[in-house]
Design a protein around this motif. Structure first.
Motif: not given
Length: 209
Positions: A207, A171, A209, A176-177, A180, A204-205, A183
């Motif tokens: 980002l 991060s 997701g 970001r991918k 994610h 997670i949220d 995590y």
């Protein structure tokens, strides 16, 4: 003393057997005796080392109670030098790292943690040191160094924490991918009631997701 024919045949059989197998039997007895004595000697040595290491660990406890970083680091170093493979040396080094960090001495903390990762015999202690070292690298904005540390194997019990830290490092790097995914994998390895499960979900949220 005279022997009858049957007794003489038995004696001859014994002699023949001994000529054929006697040397191997003696060798086996000697090997077994040496192995037994070695086992007993190793056990004594291990107990002796544990006792001596425990004596050297006493100043570590005193230094922790008095919050004396210098004494703690010196005591840990004495254990490292004298009994590097003992659990006492690894635990003293972890304590030295924590206290040094609390006093702002990050370099000493990193050195102590690095020593544990290289010398500790207990997988759990190595894992704790490795994760703490990665955290220090991350705090210093050294995401690549943190990821390099996190790429090394740790005890399976610490896999969720390792993956969470990996997500943090990715991060920071803007991946970001990748963060994610790390995590999600971390959360999958946790019990829903785990203390950090909610925090990882928040990450997670955040980002998307």
């Amino acid at each position: 003393m005279a022997f009858d024919l049957q007794e003489q045949e038995q004696i001859d059989d014994i002699k023949a057997f001994w000529r054929q197998w006697g040397r191997w039997i003696c060798t086996g007895v000697v090997v077994a005796a040496v192995a037994y004595l070695g086992y007993k000697g190793w056990g004594y040595y291990q107990r002796h080392v544990a006792t001596e290491a425990a004596v050297l660990y006493a100043p570590v406890d005193e230094a922790v109670r008095s919050n004396d970083t210098g004494k703690l680091v010196a005591s840990a170093k004495a254990l490292q030098d004298a009994y590097p493979s003992s659990g006492y040396a690894a635990r003293a080094s972890l304590l030295a790292a924590r206290v040094a960090f609390d006093h702002g001495d990050v370099k000493t903390a990193e050195q102590a943690l690095g020593w544990v990762t290289a010398n500790a015999k207990e997988a759990a202690l190595v894992a704790v040191a490795r994760l703490r070292l990665a955290s220090l690298k991350l705090d210093a904005n050294q995401a690549d160094a943190a990821l390099a540390e996190l790429a090394k194997p740790v005890d399976v019990a610490f896999a969720a924490q390792q993956l969470e830290l990996k997500g943090d490092a990715l991060s920071v790097k803007g991946d970001r991918k990748g963060a994610h995914a790390a995590y999600l994998e971390s959360l999958a390895k946790m019990s829903p009631e785990a203390p950090r499960a909610e925090l990882v979900q928040v990450k997670i949220d955040s980002l998307g997701g």
